[in-house]
Design an enzyme around this catalytic site. Sequence first.
Site, PDB file in Angstrom:
ATOM      1  N   HIS A 105       0.802  -1.131  -0.122  1.00 29.98           N
ATOM      2  CA  HIS A 105       0.000  -0.158   0.009  1.00 29.98           C
ATOM      3  C   HIS A 105       0.970   1.182  -0.176  1.00 29.98           C
ATOM      4  O   HIS A 105       1.816   1.478   0.780  1.00 29.98           O
ATOM      5  CB  HIS A 105      -0.903  -0.114   0.931  1.00 29.98           C
ATOM      6  CG  HIS A 105      -0.519   0.004   2.547  1.00 29.98           C
ATOM      7  ND1 HIS A 105      -0.193   1.132   3.085  1.00 29.98           N
ATOM      8  CD2 HIS A 105      -0.450  -1.013   3.365  1.00 29.98           C
ATOM      9  CE1 HIS A 105       0.142   0.559   4.480  1.00 29.98           C
ATOM     10  NE2 HIS A 105      -0.054  -0.619   4.579  1.00 29.98           N
ATOM     11  N   ASP A 155       6.155   0.505   6.491  1.00 30.66           N
ATOM     12  CA  ASP A 155       4.794   0.412   6.428  1.00 30.66           C
ATOM     13  C   ASP A 155       4.246   1.504   5.504  1.00 30.66           C
ATOM     14  O   ASP A 155       3.938   2.691   6.041  1.00 30.66           O
ATOM     15  CB  ASP A 155       4.113   0.553   7.781  1.00 30.66           C
ATOM     16  CG  ASP A 155       2.388   0.191   7.805  1.00 30.66           C
ATOM     17  OD1 ASP A 155       2.330  -0.492   6.752  1.00 30.66           O
ATOM     18  OD2 ASP A 155       1.704   0.224   8.823  1.00 30.66           O
ATOM     19  N   GLU A 205      -5.004   1.801   2.759  1.00 30.77           N
ATOM     20  CA  GLU A 205      -5.073   0.475   3.475  1.00 30.77           C
ATOM     21  C   GLU A 205      -5.069   0.954   4.855  1.00 30.77           C
ATOM     22  O   GLU A 205      -5.697   0.552   5.827  1.00 30.77           O
ATOM     23  CB  GLU A 205      -3.711  -0.288   3.323  1.00 30.77           C
ATOM     24  CG  GLU A 205      -3.836  -1.425   4.038  1.00 30.77           C
ATOM     25  CD  GLU A 205      -3.435  -1.448   5.570  1.00 30.77           C
ATOM     26  OE1 GLU A 205      -3.650  -2.486   6.214  1.00 30.77           O
ATOM     27  OE2 GLU A 205      -2.955  -0.499   5.959  1.00 30.77           O
ATOM     28  N   GLU A 206      -4.614   2.064   5.289  1.00 34.99           N
ATOM     29  CA  GLU A 206      -4.268   2.441   6.788  1.00 34.99           C
ATOM     30  C   GLU A 206      -5.721   3.022   7.456  1.00 34.99           C
ATOM     31  O   GLU A 206      -6.010   2.453   8.416  1.00 34.99           O
ATOM     32  CB  GLU A 206      -3.288   3.615   7.098  1.00 34.99           C
ATOM     33  CG  GLU A 206      -1.868   2.914   6.668  1.00 34.99           C
ATOM     34  CD  GLU A 206      -1.404   2.166   7.472  1.00 34.99           C
ATOM     35  OE1 GLU A 206      -2.097   1.640   8.536  1.00 34.99           O
ATOM     36  OE2 GLU A 206      -0.226   1.867   7.493  1.00 34.99           O
ATOM     37  N   ASP A 212       3.056  -6.545   3.207  1.00 28.88           N
ATOM     38  CA  ASP A 212       2.705  -5.562   4.191  1.00 28.88           C
ATOM     39  C   ASP A 212       3.070  -5.660   5.857  1.00 28.88           C
ATOM     40  O   ASP A 212       2.340  -5.488   6.495  1.00 28.88           O
ATOM     41  CB  ASP A 212       1.311  -5.235   4.094  1.00 28.88           C
ATOM     42  CG  ASP A 212       0.939  -3.929   4.985  1.00 28.88           C
ATOM     43  OD1 ASP A 212       1.913  -3.171   5.253  1.00 28.88           O
ATOM     44  OD2 ASP A 212      -0.251  -3.678   5.267  1.00 28.88           O
ATOM     45  N   HIS A 224       3.759   2.503  12.749  1.00 29.53           N
ATOM     46  CA  HIS A 224       2.912   3.795  12.918  1.00 29.53           C
ATOM     47  C   HIS A 224       3.560   4.919  13.745  1.00 29.53           C
ATOM     48  O   HIS A 224       2.601   5.594  14.459  1.00 29.53           O
ATOM     49  CB  HIS A 224       1.632   3.620  13.253  1.00 29.53           C
ATOM     50  CG  HIS A 224       0.725   2.355  12.686  1.00 29.53           C
ATOM     51  ND1 HIS A 224      -0.369   1.856  12.651  1.00 29.53           N
ATOM     52  CD2 HIS A 224       0.901   1.759  11.347  1.00 29.53           C
ATOM     53  CE1 HIS A 224      -0.939   0.967  11.979  1.00 29.53           C
ATOM     54  NE2 HIS A 224      -0.335   1.016  10.892  1.00 29.53           N
TER      55      HIS A 224
END
Length: 466
Positions: free
Chosen positions: A289, A301, A335-336, A363, A433
């Site tokens: 993503h 990520d 995606e997130e 991912d 994140h």
Amino acid sequence: MMRTVLLRRTLALALLLSAAPLATRAQTVPSATDSANIRRIYNEALAQGQSYENLRYLTGQIGARLSGSPQAAQAVQWGQTTMEKLGLDRVYLQEVMVPHWVRGKPEKASIRGDKGKGVSLNVAALGGSVGTGGKLRAGVVEVQSLAELAALPEARVKGKFVFFNRPMNPLYVETGQAYGEAGDQRRSGAAAAAKRGAVGALVRSLTLAHDDLPHTGTMSYQEGVTQVPAAALSTMGADELSQLLKADSKLTVELEMSCQTLPDVKSYNVVGEIKGSKYPDQIITVGGHLDSWDLGQGAHDDGTGCVQSMEALRLLKATGLRPERTVRAVLFMNEENGNRGGLKYAELAKASNENHLAAIESDGGGFTPRGFNIEAAPSVVRKIVAWQPLFAPYGSGLLAPGHAGTDIGPLKGQAKALVGYDCDSQRYFDIHHTAADTFDKVNRRELELGGASMAALVYLLSKYGL
Ligand SMILES: [Zn+2]
């Protein structure tokens, strides 16, 4: 005579036993040619790999790219240009509307004790959270779970922050399992807290690391339930708050967040394609993503998944291994905080009646490859597992049933197999994140080996089908 019959039977059985594996081998297990071709793929990746330099550009020149942001739009352009330079048969965009949430000014939080002493906390708004509308000050009630919250008397919760402090379970070897289990507090803690009359949610970061980095991530509200702000605390901050609460249950926390959700924005999935030489109608997708959280650079990520997916196609071209089935690299958007790109991709595939053989997603970070997680019927899983000897020499031979990926999830039922790139998981959630998900955390060889293992799987799928 008895002896002859017995001997014949024994011979027949022996023939059957030896013939069965041979037959299977002839269909799916690979020849010396496959082994040599896969070696060429790895050689190209290790000596001439381009994914690391592509990632340097994406993370360094564009940086974090939350859905709806100008950086996400830049990343779409970059993805398109980068794939066009690979000389693929077709590069195109798929339009998709995405949520547009913005963090606003850096968040502030502090603990106020009865003696007026303040301790500041490192916090980050959870994605999708409403702001606090100025300073929000309230008492705190700590819980370990949604169930514990539900069992508390209303008076203990009303007007307070609910502090969800259950740590990720350190006993799992695969950290993703612990992440999944602890994730309910982040995803639905705010809604559960609001239902009981709380004014906000403070959530322990989903990580096994003990440090001062708050980990953001998506959360959602429930229809008809008041939307209260939700923030992630670093694990050190969470421990500190928990300790201070034990000494002074009347302490308060002051939180200030200016995040908000703006109208949806038009964005895109980026798709690059090599047409299959024999079966162009059968499609193999390989993707990651393109969007990321806003705090770091979206390196592990999921910048790594994007550059590995594009690299898989480049490796096939560079080694002259033209796939017999159509291969698509897809950089999914959103995606997130919504998975709109993944949903759109599956929706368009269905509308055009496309025949999807398999979809692969990377991912879980760009760490040392281990193998692949497979979601498919048992017979299909067995076919893929039979290729294990080809991956084993590269440390990538763990082929087993398991979770494949969020972006490709909506293809379930449309694709014969969903496959997740499986890599070492010990460091991923240290930076996941956070502001620390940056390019310097990615190791070049680990990244390139991962891209090569994905290309090798695409090569086998495109040659043998499923
Ligand atoms: Zn991701």
